[in-house]
Design a protein around this motif. Structure first.
Motif, short mmCIF file in Angstrom:
data_model
loop_
_atom_site.label_atom_id
_atom_site.label_comp_id
_atom_site.label_asym_id
_atom_site.label_seq_id
_atom_site.Cartn_x
_atom_site.Cartn_y
_atom_site.Cartn_z
N SER A 132 0.83 -1.04 -0.30
CA SER A 132 -0.22 -0.05 0.17
C SER A 132 0.80 1.55 0.08
CB SER A 132 -0.57 -0.16 1.03
OG SER A 132 0.20 0.46 2.25
N THR A 172 -7.31 1.77 -3.03
CA THR A 172 -5.80 0.59 -2.48
C THR A 172 -6.53 -0.60 -2.93
OG1 THR A 172 -7.51 0.75 -0.31
CG2 THR A 172 -5.76 2.05 -0.36
N TYR A 201 -5.99 -4.68 5.85
CA TYR A 201 -7.64 -2.92 5.57
C TYR A 201 -7.83 -2.71 6.50
CZ TYR A 201 -6.30 -3.98 0.44
OH TYR A 201 -5.99 -3.96 -1.05
N ASN A 250 -12.97 -4.82 2.74
CA ASN A 250 -11.87 -5.28 1.50
C ASN A 250 -12.04 -6.49 1.44
OD1 ASN A 250 -11.42 -3.26 -0.54
ND2 ASN A 250 -9.57 -4.57 -0.53
#
Ligand code: SF4
Length: 504
Positions: free
Chosen positions: A21, A69, A102, A127
Motif C-alpha cells: 500500500s 487501495t 485493510y 475489503n
C-alpha cells in the motif's frame, strides 16, 4: 515435508498488503524516473513528478500511494510436499490476511469491495473477499504473490477472441486509445495470448507482476515471438502520444509484458491488462521457518524531484465566478484554495434522483466546485487520508442535470470526459480540471480540513467539504469545450511522427 502454520501464512499476507500500500516496486520507480528524465511534454513531466514525489512521501509516511487501495489478489503456488497446520483453506487464510491489513489502525486502507455486485452493492467493510488463485507445484514451499489492483485500471481490461491470422499489434493499437487515461498511465501493459479465454486473462495478470526489464530485452535482443511483440508494442504504443495521465507525451508505457500458451487451431485468445501508476505487488516464499519478511526498499532508491508551480494560476474557490472561469484555457495549471465539495458515483446518483423528484438538495452547489473522490480514512492528525481523484467519465451522465439545475461551476477528477459531459460543460460555460491519479497522498496534503455535509451513510462516497490550500490541478476541459485529452495526445503523436494522425 514442510509444515506451514496458519498464523504465519495469515500474518505474511497481512504484512504484504500493508507493504504494497505504501511501497512502489523499486523497478517501477527507476523506470518512471528514467521516463521523467526523458519526457519533453511539460504537462506529462509535471504529472510524473507528482507521482514520484507522492511515492516517496508514501514510502516515508507509510500511507497509501493511492486512495483506491485496490481489490486484493493472491496467486499461491503450493508445493506438493507442504503440510498445513491450519483449520482454514488457503483462500480463507488469504481473506483473513486481507482483513487484518485493510483494518490496520496504523495505516487503515480503503475498503472498496461490494457484495451483491449487480444488486444492492453492499460494502463488505474489510475489503474481503480477495481473488485467490491456487496452483499445485513440485517442492516443499509456498510461493505467494499479492497484488492490489485499482478499479480505474481494472475497468480498462480488454479481451478478444481473434482469428488465427489477425494481427495482435493492430488489435492492441486499436484498444489502447479507447482506454484513454482512466488507467492512470504511465504504467505497464500485460498481454496473455493463447489457451482459453480465462487462461489468457490469467497469463496477462500474472505477467504484469514481473519486474520491468524492457531495457534489458532491448540490449540483448528478442529470442522469440513474445519478445518481438514486447519491443514492437512498446515503441508503437508510446508513439500514440497519450503520455502521462493522457496529457500527451513521450511515455505511455514503461514496459509491455507478453506471456503465451498453446491454443486451439481455430483460435487466438488475447487479453490486454493495464497496470497503473499505483503498480502494487509483492512476492514472498514460506518455507516453514515462520512468517515471511519482505525487505523494505531504501529511500535512496527514490529520486529527489521538485515541483514548480511558479506559472500556475491561483484560484480562490470561495470567490471564484463564472466570468473568471471563462479565461482559463485547457492545459493551464491552477492552484486551488478554499472550500471544495466532494462527491462521486453514489452521491451523484442520489442527487440526480432527488432533482428528478423535485426535492431540495442537502448542499448548495451554486458557484461551487466538486471533487470526484473517495478518500481513505484519516489516521493520527490527518484531516483526511490519501485523496486522489477518481475516474470522471463515470459521472458524465450526471453532469448535464447538475450543471443545469444546481449552478455548479466546476469539477475536479481524473482523466478525460466523454462527449455528453463536454457538451454540457461548454453549454453551461463551466470547467473540468484534473488532479493526478496516483498522487493521492500528495494531494491530501493540500487538504487542511474535512467535514461531511451530506449522505454520511455512503461512507467514503459521502459529500464532504474540504478546505484546500494550493491544490494543484490542470484545466482539462475549458468553458469553450476544448479538451486537453484530445489536443495533448494528437500534438505528441504528430511530434513523435511514427503513427499517422487522423485529422478530425
Ligand atoms: S493510480 Fe489511478 S487507476 Fe491506479 S488505483 Fe489509483 S486512481 Fe486507480
Amino acid at each position: 515435508m514442510t509444515t506451514i502454520r496458519q498464523e504465519d501464512f495469515i500474518q505474511s499476507v497481512a504484512d504484504a498488503f500493508q507493504f504494497i500500500s505504501y511501497y512502489h516496486p523499486v523497478d517501477y520507480i527507476k523506470a518512471l524516473h528514467e521516463a521523467y528524465e526523458r519526457e519533453e511534454s511539460v504537462a506529462a513531466k509535471d504529472a510524473m513528478a507528482q507521482i514520484l514525489i507522492n511515492s516517496r512521501m508514501c514510502a516515508e509516511g507509510h500511507r497509501p500511494i493511492c486512495q483506491d487501495t485496490g481489490i486484493a489478489i493472491a496467486f499461491l503456488r503450493i508445493g506438493m510436499d507442504v503440510r498445513w497446520d491450519a483449520t482454514m483453506t488457503p483462500a480463507q487464510m488469504v481473506n483473513e490476511g486481507v482483513r487484518r491489513a485493510y483494518t490496520d489502525q496504523e495505516n487503515k486502507l480503503r475498503a472498496s469491495i461490494l457484495a451483491d455486485p449487480d444488486g444492492l452493492r453492499i460494502n463488505t467493510k474489510d475489503n474481503t473477499p480477495a481473488v485467490t488463485h491456487v496452483e499445485m507445484v513440485l517442492g516443499d514451499k509456498v510461493e505467494v504473490i499479492v497484488a492490489a489492483k485499482g478499479g480505474g485500471s481494472e475497468n480498462k481490461s480488454k479481451f478478444a477472441m481473434l482469428l488465427p491470422n489477425d494481427s495482435i499489434v493492430d488489435w492492441v493499437l486499436s484498444m489502447v486509445p479507447t482506454m484513454g487515461a482512466d488507467w492512470c498511465p504511465p504504467g505497464i501493459l500485460s498481454l496473455g495470448i493463447g489457451g482459453t479465454p480465462e487462461k489468457a486473462m490469467l497469463l496477462a495478470k500474472w505477467g504484469m507482476m514481473d519486474p520491468i526489464d524492457l531495457h534489458e530485452l532491448r540490449a540483448r535482443g528478442p529470442s522469440n515471438r513474445a519478445e518481438e511483440l514486447r519491443l514492437e508494442l512498446f515503441e508503437k504504443v508510446n508513439a500514440l502520444g497519450i503520455g502521462a495521465q493522457g496529457l500527451g507525451g513521450l511515455s505511455t508505457v514503461l514496459d509491455v509484458k507478453v506471456n503465451d500458451y498453446p491454443t486451439h487451431a481455430a483460435s487466438k485468445p488475447v487479453a490486454l491488462l493495464p497496470n497503473c501508476a499505483a503498480t502494487r505487488h509483492a512476492h514472498f516464499v514460506l518455507d516453514g521457518s515462520g512468517p515471511a519478511h519482505i525487505e523494505p526498499p531504501s529511500l535512496e532508491d527514490w529520486p529527489r524531484v521538485a515541483l514548480d508551480f511558479s506559472t500556475s494560476r491561483r484560484v480562490n474557490l470561495d470567490a471564484v465566478t463564472r466570468e473568471e472561469v471563462q479565461a482559463w484555457k485547457s492545459g493551464e495549471r491552477l492552484l486551488l484554495s478554499g472550500k471544495l465539495l466532494t462527491g462521486r458515483d453514489a452521491a451523484h446518483k442520489r442527487l440526480t434522483e432527488m432533482l428528478a423528484r423535485g426535492e431540495q438538495l442537502p448542499v448548495d452547489f451554486s458557484n461551487r466546485f466538486i471533487y470526484y473522490v473517495g478518500p481513505v480514512d484519516p489516521v493520527r492528525d490527518e484531516a483526511v487520508g490519501p485523496a486522489g481523484p477518481t475516474t470522471a467519465s463515470r459521472m458524465d451522465r450526471f453532469t448535464e442535470p447538475l450543471l443545469a439545475q444546481t449552478g455548479l461551476l466546476g469539477m475536479v477528477g481524473k482523466s478525460e470526459r466523454g462527449p455528453i459531459a463536454i457538451e454540457a460543460i461548454a453549454k453551461h460555460r463551466a470547467v473540468y480540471c484534473i488532479a493526478v491519479g496516483g498522487a493521492a497522498y500528495l494531494v491530501s496534503k493540500a487538504i487542511r480540513a474535512a467535514k461531511v455535509l451530506a449522505f454520511a451513510d455512503l461512507g467514503m462516497e459521502a459529500i464532504y467539504e474540504f478546505d484546500v490550500k494550493d491544490m494543484p490541478v490542470t484545466v482539462a476541459v475549458d468553458a469553450g469545450g476544448n479538451s486537453v485529452h484530445k489536443s495533448g495526445p494528437a500534438t505528441w503523436r504528430a511530434k513523435i511522427g511514427k503513427i499517422p494522425v487522423a485529422i478530425a
